[in-house]
Design a protein around this motif. Structure first.
Motif, PDB file in Angstrom:
ATOM      1  N   SER A 117      -5.436 -19.536   6.210  1.00  0.00           N
ATOM      2  CA  SER A 117      -5.473 -18.266   6.942  1.00  0.00           C
ATOM      3  C   SER A 117      -5.733 -17.083   6.020  1.00  0.00           C
ATOM      4  O   SER A 117      -6.139 -16.019   6.485  1.00  0.00           O
ATOM      5  N   THR A 118      -5.531 -17.249   4.721  1.00  0.00           N
ATOM      6  CA  THR A 118      -5.781 -16.140   3.799  1.00  0.00           C
ATOM      7  C   THR A 118      -7.264 -15.790   3.721  1.00  0.00           C
ATOM      8  O   THR A 118      -7.607 -14.694   3.275  1.00  0.00           O
ATOM      9  N   ILE A 119      -8.128 -16.692   4.137  1.00  0.00           N
ATOM     10  CA  ILE A 119      -9.552 -16.358   4.202  1.00  0.00           C
ATOM     11  C   ILE A 119      -9.737 -15.195   5.185  1.00  0.00           C
ATOM     12  O   ILE A 119     -10.420 -14.215   4.888  1.00  0.00           O
ATOM     13  N   GLY A 120      -9.114 -15.314   6.335  1.00  0.00           N
ATOM     14  CA  GLY A 120      -9.181 -14.232   7.324  1.00  0.00           C
ATOM     15  C   GLY A 120      -8.561 -12.954   6.798  1.00  0.00           C
ATOM     16  O   GLY A 120      -9.104 -11.860   6.968  1.00  0.00           O
ATOM     17  N   PHE A 121      -7.422 -13.094   6.133  1.00  0.00           N
ATOM     18  CA  PHE A 121      -6.751 -11.923   5.554  1.00  0.00           C
ATOM     19  C   PHE A 121      -7.655 -11.248   4.531  1.00  0.00           C
ATOM     20  O   PHE A 121      -7.784 -10.022   4.510  1.00  0.00           O
ATOM     21  N   SER A 122      -8.320 -12.044   3.701  1.00  0.00           N
ATOM     22  CA  SER A 122      -9.220 -11.502   2.668  1.00  0.00           C
ATOM     23  C   SER A 122     -10.390 -10.753   3.281  1.00  0.00           C
ATOM     24  O   SER A 122     -10.780  -9.683   2.797  1.00  0.00           O
ATOM     25  N   VAL A 123     -10.964 -11.295   4.337  1.00  0.00           N
ATOM     26  CA  VAL A 123     -12.092 -10.622   4.995  1.00  0.00           C
ATOM     27  C   VAL A 123     -11.631  -9.305   5.614  1.00  0.00           C
ATOM     28  O   VAL A 123     -12.333  -8.284   5.537  1.00  0.00           O
ATOM     29  N   TRP A 146     -14.844   2.683   1.169  1.00  0.00           N
ATOM     30  CA  TRP A 146     -15.943   2.907   0.230  1.00  0.00           C
ATOM     31  C   TRP A 146     -16.991   3.865   0.806  1.00  0.00           C
ATOM     32  O   TRP A 146     -17.543   4.701   0.104  1.00  0.00           O
ATOM     33  N   ARG A 147     -17.239   3.739   2.090  1.00  0.00           N
ATOM     34  CA  ARG A 147     -18.259   4.561   2.752  1.00  0.00           C
ATOM     35  C   ARG A 147     -17.805   6.001   2.993  1.00  0.00           C
ATOM     36  O   ARG A 147     -18.622   6.869   3.284  1.00  0.00           O
ATOM     37  N   LYS A 148     -16.513   6.274   2.905  1.00  0.00           N
ATOM     38  CA  LYS A 148     -15.977   7.590   3.234  1.00  0.00           C
ATOM     39  C   LYS A 148     -16.487   8.681   2.283  1.00  0.00           C
ATOM     40  O   LYS A 148     -17.200   9.574   2.690  1.00  0.00           O
ATOM     41  N   ASN A 149     -16.045   8.627   1.014  1.00  0.00           N
ATOM     42  CA  ASN A 149     -16.439   9.653   0.041  1.00  0.00           C
ATOM     43  C   ASN A 149     -16.161   9.166  -1.379  1.00  0.00           C
ATOM     44  O   ASN A 149     -15.705   8.035  -1.580  1.00  0.00           O
ATOM     45  N   LYS A 150     -16.409  10.041  -2.346  1.00  0.00           N
ATOM     46  CA  LYS A 150     -16.290   9.677  -3.759  1.00  0.00           C
ATOM     47  C   LYS A 150     -14.838   9.364  -4.140  1.00  0.00           C
ATOM     48  O   LYS A 150     -14.581   8.422  -4.889  1.00  0.00           O
ATOM     49  N   ILE A 151     -13.899  10.097  -3.627  1.00  0.00           N
ATOM     50  CA  ILE A 151     -12.478   9.863  -3.942  1.00  0.00           C
ATOM     51  C   ILE A 151     -12.043   8.505  -3.391  1.00  0.00           C
ATOM     52  O   ILE A 151     -11.315   7.759  -4.046  1.00  0.00           O
ATOM     53  N   ALA A 152     -12.505   8.161  -2.205  1.00  0.00           N
ATOM     54  CA  ALA A 152     -12.180   6.860  -1.619  1.00  0.00           C
ATOM     55  C   ALA A 152     -12.773   5.729  -2.450  1.00  0.00           C
ATOM     56  O   ALA A 152     -12.147   4.674  -2.612  1.00  0.00           O
ATOM     57  N   ARG A 153     -13.970   5.952  -3.006  1.00  0.00           N
ATOM     58  CA  ARG A 153     -14.585   4.931  -3.860  1.00  0.00           C
ATOM     59  C   ARG A 153     -13.759   4.699  -5.122  1.00  0.00           C
ATOM     60  O   ARG A 153     -13.582   3.557  -5.553  1.00  0.00           O
ATOM     61  N   ILE A 154     -13.274   5.762  -5.695  1.00  0.00           N
ATOM     62  CA  ILE A 154     -12.417   5.627  -6.886  1.00  0.00           C
ATOM     63  C   ILE A 154     -11.145   4.857  -6.518  1.00  0.00           C
ATOM     64  O   ILE A 154     -10.695   3.990  -7.272  1.00  0.00           O
ATOM     65  N   ALA A 155     -10.601   5.141  -5.359  1.00  0.00           N
ATOM     66  CA  ALA A 155      -9.406   4.416  -4.897  1.00  0.00           C
ATOM     67  C   ALA A 155      -9.707   2.930  -4.713  1.00  0.00           C
ATOM     68  O   ALA A 155      -8.910   2.070  -5.112  1.00  0.00           O
ATOM     69  N   VAL A 156     -10.858   2.624  -4.136  1.00  0.00           N
ATOM     70  CA  VAL A 156     -11.252   1.228  -3.925  1.00  0.00           C
ATOM     71  C   VAL A 156     -11.429   0.527  -5.263  1.00  0.00           C
ATOM     72  O   VAL A 156     -10.944  -0.590  -5.467  1.00  0.00           O
ATOM     73  N   ILE A 157     -12.101   1.182  -6.203  1.00  0.00           N
ATOM     74  CA  ILE A 157     -12.341   0.582  -7.522  1.00  0.00           C
ATOM     75  C   ILE A 157     -11.015   0.301  -8.234  1.00  0.00           C
ATOM     76  O   ILE A 157     -10.854  -0.718  -8.899  1.00  0.00           O
ATOM     77  N   SER A 158     -10.051   1.175  -8.075  1.00  0.00           N
ATOM     78  CA  SER A 158      -8.754   0.941  -8.724  1.00  0.00           C
ATOM     79  C   SER A 158      -7.904  -0.072  -7.954  1.00  0.00           C
ATOM     80  O   SER A 158      -7.081  -0.773  -8.546  1.00  0.00           O
ATOM     81  N   LEU A 159      -8.102  -0.181  -6.645  1.00  0.00           N
ATOM     82  CA  LEU A 159      -7.315  -1.127  -5.841  1.00  0.00           C
ATOM     83  C   LEU A 159      -7.766  -2.574  -6.024  1.00  0.00           C
ATOM     84  O   LEU A 159      -6.942  -3.485  -6.007  1.00  0.00           O
ATOM     85  N   VAL A 160      -9.056  -2.779  -6.186  1.00  0.00           N
ATOM     86  CA  VAL A 160      -9.581  -4.148  -6.255  1.00  0.00           C
ATOM     87  C   VAL A 160      -8.923  -4.959  -7.375  1.00  0.00           C
ATOM     88  O   VAL A 160      -8.429  -6.059  -7.123  1.00  0.00           O
ATOM     89  N   PRO A 161      -8.876  -4.463  -8.622  1.00  0.00           N
ATOM     90  CA  PRO A 161      -8.189  -5.265  -9.660  1.00  0.00           C
ATOM     91  C   PRO A 161      -6.705  -5.448  -9.369  1.00  0.00           C
ATOM     92  O   PRO A 161      -6.129  -6.496  -9.682  1.00  0.00           O
ATOM     93  N   LEU A 162      -6.079  -4.438  -8.765  1.00  0.00           N
ATOM     94  CA  LEU A 162      -4.658  -4.548  -8.434  1.00  0.00           C
ATOM     95  C   LEU A 162      -4.398  -5.622  -7.375  1.00  0.00           C
ATOM     96  O   LEU A 162      -3.312  -6.177  -7.302  1.00  0.00           O
ATOM     97  N   ILE A 163      -5.399  -5.883  -6.560  1.00  0.00           N
ATOM     98  CA  ILE A 163      -5.278  -6.935  -5.542  1.00  0.00           C
ATOM     99  C   ILE A 163      -5.705  -8.288  -6.117  1.00  0.00           C
ATOM    100  O   ILE A 163      -5.025  -9.296  -5.932  1.00  0.00           O
ATOM    101  N   LEU A 164      -6.830  -8.314  -6.819  1.00  0.00           N
ATOM    102  CA  LEU A 164      -7.401  -9.583  -7.274  1.00  0.00           C
ATOM    103  C   LEU A 164      -6.587 -10.269  -8.369  1.00  0.00           C
ATOM    104  O   LEU A 164      -6.391 -11.489  -8.313  1.00  0.00           O
ATOM    105  N   LEU A 165      -6.131  -9.537  -9.354  1.00  0.00           N
ATOM    106  CA  LEU A 165      -5.429 -10.184 -10.472  1.00  0.00           C
ATOM    107  C   LEU A 165      -4.130 -10.873 -10.040  1.00  0.00           C
ATOM    108  O   LEU A 165      -3.935 -12.057 -10.327  1.00  0.00           O
TER     109      LEU A 165
END
Length: 185
Positions: free
Chosen positions: A37-43, A53-72
């Motif tokens: 079920s984590t496949i669904g959660f990941s999507v 990511w599509r919102k604005n530049k500040i949101a993109r920075i937030a996404v870039i910093s969140l991804v490693p915090l989630i993936l690692l």
């Protein structure tokens, strides 16, 4: 639509573990269904991050910093759990650490130990399952104890466990018949 589809995906893979298998922690398949079920959660998480990511530049920075915090942390958690899946014995032992009352798992580990000729430890686990007598198939533990005591030449004790196994199996069958008759339409 995509998020809805994967919410249904998560429900489909979690429902067997929640509704049809004894209960969480009682069965090693529960974890495997939860993992699928984590496949669904990941999507779903990915879709939310894409929207940000599509919102604005500040949101993109937030996404870039969140991804490693989630993936690692996710990688290390999954890697550690997958190492346990190398054998049933590791899965059973780990499950019993987290859910000591999981009689089905305790029984399965006892069978593994018995088959590996680790009789004293297997006998101890069978006795724990028999003493609690909470698992619906506890008669199997009584039967195995009877067999182990028979092998030891303790025929009176073996007979006592065999009789308990037969009595509990008859009770289980009777309860099953009653349940079927109550819910047959």
């Amino acid at each position: 639509k995509l998020i809805g589809f994967f919410l249904i995906w998560m429900f489909i893979f979690l429902s067997p573990a929640v509704f049809f298998i004894n209960s969480w922690g009682e069965n090693v398949f529960s974890e495997r269904y939860a993992f699928a079920s984590t496949i669904g959660f990941s999507v779903i998480i990915s879709s939310i991050l894409e929207i940000l990511w599509r919102k604005n530049k500040i949101a993109r920075i937030a996404v870039i910093s969140l991804v490693p915090l989630i993936l690692l942390p996710s990688f290390f958690q999954v890697y550690a759990r997958n190492s346990l899946w190398s054998s049933d014995r590791f899965i059973y032992a780990d499950t019993l650490i987290k859910s000591p009352g999981a009689d089905l798992i305790k029984y399965n580990l006892a069978v593994e130990l018995r088959d590996d000729n680790q009789i004293p430890l297997a006998k101890q686990l069978f006795e724990e399952v028999a003493k609690r007598d909470a698992w619906r198939d506890a008669y199997k533990a009584f039967n195995n104890l009877g067999d182990l005591y028979r092998r030891d030449g303790k025929h009176d004790l073996a007979n006592e466990y065999f009789e308990k196994a037969v009595a509990r199996n008859k009770l289980r069958r009777k309860l099953h018949e009653i349940t079927r008759s109550l819910f047959s339409f």
